[in-house]
Design a protein around this motif. Structure first.
Motif, PDB file in Angstrom:
ATOM      1  N   ILE A 521       0.842  -1.192   0.000  1.00 11.05           N
ATOM      2  CA  ILE A 521       0.000   0.000   0.000  1.00 11.05           C
ATOM      3  C   ILE A 521       0.873   1.236   0.000  1.00 11.05           C
ATOM      4  O   ILE A 521       1.796   1.361   0.808  1.00 11.05           O
ATOM      5  N   MET A 522       0.571   2.142  -0.908  1.00 12.51           N
ATOM      6  CA  MET A 522       1.192   3.467  -0.899  1.00 12.51           C
ATOM      7  C   MET A 522       0.105   4.495  -0.628  1.00 12.51           C
ATOM      8  O   MET A 522      -0.731   4.776  -1.488  1.00 12.51           O
ATOM      9  N   TYR A 523       0.129   5.010   0.568  1.00 16.75           N
ATOM     10  CA  TYR A 523      -0.850   6.022   0.968  1.00 16.75           C
ATOM     11  C   TYR A 523      -0.192   7.379   0.730  1.00 16.75           C
ATOM     12  O   TYR A 523       0.607   7.839   1.532  1.00 16.75           O
ATOM     13  N   LEU A 524      -0.521   7.977  -0.404  1.00 18.81           N
ATOM     14  CA  LEU A 524       0.128   9.227  -0.818  1.00 18.81           C
ATOM     15  C   LEU A 524      -0.739  10.425  -0.456  1.00 18.81           C
ATOM     16  O   LEU A 524      -0.929  11.340  -1.269  1.00 18.81           O
ATOM     17  N   GLY A 525      -1.285  10.429   0.740  1.00 17.07           N
ATOM     18  CA  GLY A 525      -2.197  11.510   1.078  1.00 17.07           C
ATOM     19  C   GLY A 525      -2.150  11.874   2.543  1.00 17.07           C
ATOM     20  O   GLY A 525      -1.286  11.424   3.298  1.00 17.07           O
ATOM     21  N   GLY A 526      -3.090  12.727   2.916  1.00 16.26           N
ATOM     22  CA  GLY A 526      -3.241  13.155   4.295  1.00 16.26           C
ATOM     23  C   GLY A 526      -4.684  13.044   4.732  1.00 16.26           C
ATOM     24  O   GLY A 526      -5.599  13.013   3.903  1.00 16.26           O
ATOM     25  N   ASN A 527      -4.868  12.979   6.045  1.00  9.89           N
ATOM     26  CA  ASN A 527      -6.200  12.844   6.632  1.00  9.89           C
ATOM     27  C   ASN A 527      -7.013  11.771   5.913  1.00  9.89           C
ATOM     28  O   ASN A 527      -8.141  12.000   5.499  1.00  9.89           O
ATOM     29  N   GLY A 528      -6.408  10.620   5.760  1.00 13.57           N
ATOM     30  CA  GLY A 528      -7.129   9.517   5.133  1.00 13.57           C
ATOM     31  C   GLY A 528      -7.810   8.640   6.169  1.00 13.57           C
ATOM     32  O   GLY A 528      -7.404   8.595   7.333  1.00 13.57           O
ATOM     33  N   PHE A 529      -8.902   7.999   5.727  1.00 15.49           N
ATOM     34  CA  PHE A 529      -9.538   6.949   6.544  1.00 15.49           C
ATOM     35  C   PHE A 529      -9.945   7.513   7.910  1.00 15.49           C
ATOM     36  O   PHE A 529      -9.742   6.884   8.943  1.00 15.49           O
ATOM     37  N   TYR A 530     -10.509   8.697   7.875  1.00 15.80           N
ATOM     38  CA  TYR A 530     -10.800   9.476   9.093  1.00 15.80           C
ATOM     39  C   TYR A 530     -12.238   9.240   9.550  1.00 15.80           C
ATOM     40  O   TYR A 530     -12.471   8.829  10.673  1.00 15.80           O
ATOM     41  N   TRP A 531     -13.194   9.452   8.648  1.00 20.27           N
ATOM     42  CA  TRP A 531     -14.609   9.305   9.006  1.00 20.27           C
ATOM     43  C   TRP A 531     -15.171   8.006   8.461  1.00 20.27           C
ATOM     44  O   TRP A 531     -14.886   7.628   7.325  1.00 20.27           O
ATOM     45  N   ARG A 532     -16.014   7.386   9.242  1.00 25.32           N
ATOM     46  CA  ARG A 532     -16.795   6.258   8.718  1.00 25.32           C
ATOM     47  C   ARG A 532     -17.948   6.802   7.872  1.00 25.32           C
ATOM     48  O   ARG A 532     -18.647   7.734   8.271  1.00 25.32           O
ATOM     49  N   ASN A 636      -1.425  20.962   4.110  1.00 28.06           N
ATOM     50  CA  ASN A 636      -2.898  20.924   4.056  1.00 28.06           C
ATOM     51  C   ASN A 636      -3.449  20.141   5.246  1.00 28.06           C
ATOM     52  O   ASN A 636      -3.872  20.709   6.221  1.00 28.06           O
ATOM     53  N   GLU A 637      -3.473  18.826   5.097  1.00 28.71           N
ATOM     54  CA  GLU A 637      -3.897  17.980   6.205  1.00 28.71           C
ATOM     55  C   GLU A 637      -2.823  16.915   6.340  1.00 28.71           C
ATOM     56  O   GLU A 637      -2.418  16.310   5.349  1.00 28.71           O
ATOM     57  N   ILE A 638      -2.338  16.755   7.548  1.00 26.79           N
ATOM     58  CA  ILE A 638      -1.123  15.968   7.738  1.00 26.79           C
ATOM     59  C   ILE A 638      -1.334  14.924   8.835  1.00 26.79           C
ATOM     60  O   ILE A 638      -2.139  15.089   9.744  1.00 26.79           O
ATOM     61  N   ASP A 639      -0.573  13.850   8.713  1.00 27.17           N
ATOM     62  CA  ASP A 639      -0.750  12.680   9.566  1.00 27.17           C
ATOM     63  C   ASP A 639       0.540  12.375  10.316  1.00 27.17           C
ATOM     64  O   ASP A 639       1.636  12.555   9.771  1.00 27.17           O
ATOM     65  N   ARG A 640       0.376  11.857  11.485  1.00 28.64           N
ATOM     66  CA  ARG A 640       1.537  11.430  12.250  1.00 28.64           C
ATOM     67  C   ARG A 640       1.458   9.930  12.549  1.00 28.64           C
ATOM     68  O   ARG A 640       0.369   9.360  12.635  1.00 28.64           O
ATOM     69  N   ILE A 686       2.357  18.272  15.593  1.00 23.17           N
ATOM     70  CA  ILE A 686       1.896  18.794  14.308  1.00 23.17           C
ATOM     71  C   ILE A 686       3.012  18.572  13.297  1.00 23.17           C
ATOM     72  O   ILE A 686       3.923  19.386  13.129  1.00 23.17           O
ATOM     73  N   ARG A 687       2.949  17.418  12.652  1.00 23.13           N
ATOM     74  CA  ARG A 687       4.003  17.039  11.715  1.00 23.13           C
ATOM     75  C   ARG A 687       3.473  15.942  10.793  1.00 23.13           C
ATOM     76  O   ARG A 687       2.537  15.210  11.134  1.00 23.13           O
ATOM     77  N   SER A 688       4.100  15.863   9.641  1.00 20.80           N
ATOM     78  CA  SER A 688       3.863  14.745   8.736  1.00 20.80           C
ATOM     79  C   SER A 688       4.957  13.725   8.950  1.00 20.80           C
ATOM     80  O   SER A 688       6.133  14.082   8.938  1.00 20.80           O
ATOM     81  N   ASP A 689       4.586  12.478   9.097  1.00 21.81           N
ATOM     82  CA  ASP A 689       5.579  11.414   9.252  1.00 21.81           C
ATOM     83  C   ASP A 689       5.578  10.522   8.015  1.00 21.81           C
ATOM     84  O   ASP A 689       4.578   9.840   7.736  1.00 21.81           O
ATOM     85  N   MET A 690       6.690  10.528   7.303  1.00 23.92           N
ATOM     86  CA  MET A 690       6.840   9.590   6.192  1.00 23.92           C
ATOM     87  C   MET A 690       7.215   8.244   6.813  1.00 23.92           C
ATOM     88  O   MET A 690       8.231   8.135   7.500  1.00 23.92           O
ATOM     89  N   PHE A 702       3.833   2.147   2.656  1.00 22.98           N
ATOM     90  CA  PHE A 702       4.571   3.402   2.631  1.00 22.98           C
ATOM     91  C   PHE A 702       3.543   4.524   2.679  1.00 22.98           C
ATOM     92  O   PHE A 702       2.620   4.560   1.863  1.00 22.98           O
ATOM     93  N   SER A 703       3.679   5.420   3.645  1.00 17.63           N
ATOM     94  CA  SER A 703       2.707   6.492   3.803  1.00 17.63           C
ATOM     95  C   SER A 703       3.426   7.829   3.926  1.00 17.63           C
ATOM     96  O   SER A 703       4.443   7.946   4.611  1.00 17.63           O
ATOM     97  N   THR A 704       2.871   8.812   3.246  1.00 15.90           N
ATOM     98  CA  THR A 704       3.467  10.154   3.301  1.00 15.90           C
ATOM     99  C   THR A 704       2.756  11.035   4.310  1.00 15.90           C
ATOM    100  O   THR A 704       3.335  11.983   4.818  1.00 15.90           O
ATOM    101  N   GLY A 705       1.475  10.765   4.564  1.00 14.82           N
ATOM    102  CA  GLY A 705       0.747  11.541   5.554  1.00 14.82           C
ATOM    103  C   GLY A 705       0.626  13.011   5.220  1.00 14.82           C
ATOM    104  O   GLY A 705       0.707  13.853   6.115  1.00 14.82           O
ATOM    105  N   SER A 706       0.409  13.311   3.953  1.00 18.39           N
ATOM    106  CA  SER A 706       0.300  14.723   3.563  1.00 18.39           C
ATOM    107  C   SER A 706      -0.482  14.854   2.270  1.00 18.39           C
ATOM    108  O   SER A 706      -0.170  14.180   1.279  1.00 18.39           O
ATOM    109  N   ILE A 707      -1.462  15.743   2.274  1.00 24.69           N
ATOM    110  CA  ILE A 707      -2.197  16.014   1.038  1.00 24.69           C
ATOM    111  C   ILE A 707      -1.280  16.676   0.004  1.00 24.69           C
ATOM    112  O   ILE A 707      -1.416  16.467  -1.195  1.00 24.69           O
TER     113      ILE A 707
END
Lengths: 739, 112
Positions: A521-532, A636-640, A686-690, A702-707
């Motif tokens: 899986i390559m998650y090339l985004g941010g704020n993913g899989f947040y809301w049901r 934009n929207e970032i994941d840790r 408040i950071r993006s974690d690759m 592999f996840s970038t955690g950033s829009i």
């Protein structure tokens, strides 16, 4: 301003499928249609360049232009069998909880069209019972006291044809000293009427043009009709279920079949009905006492339906043309491009085409986050919410599609709006033109630079594939919902969009199962899989979201209304449901801001030999201090990563953004004790974690955690280290050799 | 409802904004901007795109859905940062009655 708008009844096709297109075109005699493969939708002159490829396909046309209208407003409808009629005195009653009394005339129960009886609220919010003959009002009884907002009432109308009398009772279920909100009135009609019993509407009445009108805002519960004129106490007891009357003609119960759009009549004639445009169901009724939050445990506490004058499910446009996709069409993102002689008038009906059933699969599959596209469909964040500019840190830009939405609110709302009565929008549908699922459009919150969002932002990823000559197939969220993990069979690498925020249980299960089977899986985004979100098994093209208890949210569903209508599942953040995105993807939402993005800086984990392939050819420690979204790759929207929330213990955090502007603030679900330190320059959360990790089955994530990541890939025509890192990972992940 | 209102000492942040309208700001300037960029939707300044990424008109949002966005007659920009500076001056005037357009001449043009 958009002169052409259109949609198709599906968003996912296979080669050889028929595509239907429904069009409204004004200010022109005809329009043309062509099939296009969408490659790169960003028209920023500083970007990689717009690209769409023509696809040979006989669509036909030119087609005759015509306008198709959209009517918003939810209502219920009962059609009786031929010859059904009621003789003698009749009482029509319901429990109501109005949310906008006093702003306009609103219908509660409407019997007949040209001639009939209408129970409702007048323009001052007072209960009224009217008689109509030949489309004209020939009498009405109206109380003298307005109903209060968000308070329960029994309203009871009686018609006595033998004396030509109307009577109305307005009974508050809770009384307050000094508050006069009860009343009754009588009137005599000016001419006799022949009530048409062929149709009964709830929350609307037939207007002069025959279309539903006078939409009601608020809850209606237990509407019923009986013979004669029982006393108001007896009627109220009946409405509340405390004591049943015997002379019942119809007795509707909205607590039946809550998951769908039909409702039952418990009376002797089985006058069952259907709801249109998806009013809120599974909402607390008058009996709700907090003893349960689950509507399927005590449906009698959830017998109310909340109607809105701006609800929209299905625009119900007619087809303008249907064509067949070429049998050999390569999987990808396509659009029907509609144009006219006016060069400024064009519209793209975007859809995904998955691989043909027997086709050889590409190693890579891009999952179009169509649920998130629909969640944001026609969203009005920059038009309705003043504070959007604070979050953007810059003046909002109004694209022509924004201007169109502002002037055409009938195109419906997204999951980011509130209804005209202030209640949150629970449902968003694609059975209407969705003007922001198009290339070339700008967003409100896409960061300084290209300022694009959702679908158009995802074309940076498509453009990258094409630039690198990487073979890829396309699936949509709806394919994951329909087929689960089997939709992903035979794919080596799954690549997400830039912002796959909305996920159903079946979709999340598919990601999990794919990963557990050794997928990459390559998650090339941010704020993913947040809301049901949930889909509806009987109502295509619509999703439901109930933003319960926490999360970044413009509204909350109301206490007691936390469980989804469509499935009975608890709504809210996946994190609250025990399935934080960190568990599958390594990272999860941590902050948002929409001005400047920040670069990543390699960490000590970047030196781990396990991560060497990621940074092959990338020498520096600073990654992505450039980009078309906020000028850098983390934004934009970032994941840790968060091991407490489920980031696998073997995960490597190979790079992180270090600081963000003070526009970036923590998510509310993290902010337990508010202190003035939860902003981008002060909080190290408040950071993006690759993030990278291998799974126990030889797969990897592999996840970038950033829009903003994708927009940095597109910088300098995809010639940069962000694109290089992405390519390194795609190529290694495509290699079947196990990790 | 207590909401911060601009004070005389906030004038110290004008030059900071003019130098860098978008990006990292001092806490004092950020507070000023939070006041300016929030507020009522009705009449809120927005940029209406005339030519994507290159030319904008100044617009104002209406109060209600369904009403059109109005244009401020004769006001166009070819630089996003200059638009920010001009709207900052307009909002300062709307909030305080004071004209600070000299600040634009002092700092703005040289940093466009």
């Amino acid at each position: 301003m958009l002169k052409i708008t259109a949609y198709s009844s599906r968003i996912s096709y296979r080669p050889g499928d028929e595509v239907d297109v429904k069009v409204s075109a004004v200010g022109m005699k005809s329009f043309s249609a062509a099939l296009k493969r969408i490659v790169q939708g960003d028209i920023n002159p500083d970007g990689p360049g717009y690209r769409e490829d023509a696809v040979p396909c006989d669509i036909g046309g030119p087609f005759t232009a015509r306008e198709q209208k959209i009517l918003t407003g939810s209502y219920g409808r009962v059609q009786t069998s031929a010859g059904f009629a009621v003789a003698g005195s009749v009482t029509v009653a319901a429990l109501i909880w109005p949310t906008l009394p006093g702003v306009a005339r609103q219908a509660i129960v409407s019997v007949g069209s040209e001639s009939g009886l209408r129970l409702g609220l007048d323009e001052k919010g007072r209960a009224t019972f009217e008689a109509v003959s030949g489309g004209r009002r020939v009498g009405h009884a109206t109380t003298t006291a307005a109903c209060r907002m968000k308070a329960w009432y029994a309203i009871i109308g009686t018609f006595r044809p033998e004396t030509s009398e109307l009577e109305i009772e307005q009974v508050p279920l809770q009384r307050f000293r000094g508050i006069e909100d009860s009343g009754c009135a009588k009137a005599t009609i000016s001419e006799s009427i022949d009530v048409d019993w062929s149709e009964i509407l709830f929350a609307a009445e037939r207007g002069s043009d025959g279309a539903p009108a006078s939409f009601y805002n608020g809850k209606i519960e237990a509407p019923f009709i009986c013979s004669g004129q029982p006393g108001p106490d007896d009627v109220t007891d009946h409405l509340k279920g405390a004591k049943k009357l015997e002379a019942v003609i119809a007795d509707w119960d909205f607590s039946h079949d809550i998951a769908h759009d039909t409702f039952a009549d418990c009376g002797p004639h089985s006058l069952c009905g259907k709801l249109f445009n998806l009013p809120h169901r599974a909402v607390s009724g008058f009996a709700w006492d907090g003893s349960t939050y689950r509507w399927d445990e005590r449906p009698e506490h959830y017998g109310a339906v909340h109607f809105h004058d701006d609800d929209l499910y299905d625009a119900m446009w007619e087809n303008d043309f249907t064509f067949r996709l070429p049998e050999g069409l390569k999987s990808g993102v396509y659009a029907v491009h509609l144009t006219s002689d006016d060069e400024a008038s064009e519209y793209y009906v975007v859809f995904g085409v998955k691989a043909a059933k027997n086709a050889k699969k590409s190693p890579v599959v891009f999952v179009m986050p169509t649920a998130s596209y629909i969640a944001y469909a026609n969203h009005r964040l920059g038009l309705d919410v003043s504070e959007t500019e604070i979050g953007a840190g810059q003046l909002l830009q109004i694209d022509k599609h924004h201007s169109f939405l502002q002037e055409n609110p009938q195109y419906g709302l997204s999951l980011y709006e509130v209804h005209s009565d202030g209640s949150g929008v629970f449902y968003s549908s694609r059975l209407r033109p969705v003007v922001d699922i198009q290339p070339k459009v700008q967003g409100f919150i896409g960061g300084l630079g290209s300022n694009i969002w959702q679908f158009n932002a995802d074309t940076h990823i498509l453009g990258f594939f094409e630039d690198r000559g990487l073979d890829y197939d396309v699936l949509t969220d709806e394919d994951l919902e329909a087929d689960g993990v089997e939709a992903l069979a035979d794919y080596q690498v799954l690549v997400t969009g830039s912002h796959p925020e909305y996920t159903s249980t079946r979709m999340l299960d598919a990601y999990r199962d794919y990963s557990e089977r050794g997928g990459r899986i390559m998650y090339l985004g941010g704020n993913g899989f947040y809301w049901r979100i949930t889909y509806n098994s009987k109502l295509p093209g619509v999703i439901e979201c109930r933003r319960s208890e926490s999360g970044i949210r413009g509204w909350e569903p109301g206490t007691g209304n936390y469980y989804h209508q469509f499935t009975g599942e608890l709504g809210g953040l996946w994190r609250r449901i025990g399935r934080a995105p960190q568990q599958v993807f390594g990272v999860g939402m941590t902050a948002q801001g929409f001005d400047l993005s920040s670069p990543y800086v390699k960490t000590d984990h970047a030196k781990d030999p396990r991560a060497a392939f990621i940074f092959e050819g990338v020498a520096g420690d600073v990654i992505g201090d450039f980009g078309l979204n906020g000028g850098a790759a983390a934004g934009n929207e970032i994941d840790r990563a968060d091991f407490a929330l489920g980031t696998p213990p073997n995960a490597l955090i190979v790079a992180s953004s270090r600081v963000h502007t003070d526009i970036y603030l923590m998510t509310p679900e993290d902010l337990l004790d508010p202190t003035p330190t939860w902003s981008g320059t002060q909080s190290d959360l408040i950071r993006s974690d690759m993030t990278f990790f291998e799974t126990s089955t030889g797969g990897a994530v592999f996840s970038t955690g950033s829009i903003a990541w994708a927009a940095s890939m597109a910088w300098n025509k995809y010639d940069n280290e962000v694109a290089r890192i992405t390519e390194n990972v795609v190529r290694r992940f495509s290699n079947p050799a196990k990790f | 409802m207590s909401r911060y209102s601009l004070q005389e000492e906030d004038k110290q942040y004008i030059d900071e904004f003019m130098k860098k309208p978008i990006g990292y700001h001092s806490p004092g300037l950020q507070r000023v901007l939070n006041v300016m960029r929030g507020g009522d939707v009705n009449g809120k300044y927005v940029l209406v795109i005339l030519e994507p990424y290159r030319r904008w008109a100044l617009g104002r949002l209406p109060a209600r859905r369904g009403e059109p966005i109005s244009l401020v007659e004769g006001v166009e920009y070819t630089c996003q940062l200059q638009a920010e500076r001009d709207v900052f001056i307009r909002r300062w005037r709307d909030l305080t009655g004071e004209d600070i357009s000299d600040a634009l001449n002092r700092e703005g043009s040289a940093n466009a």
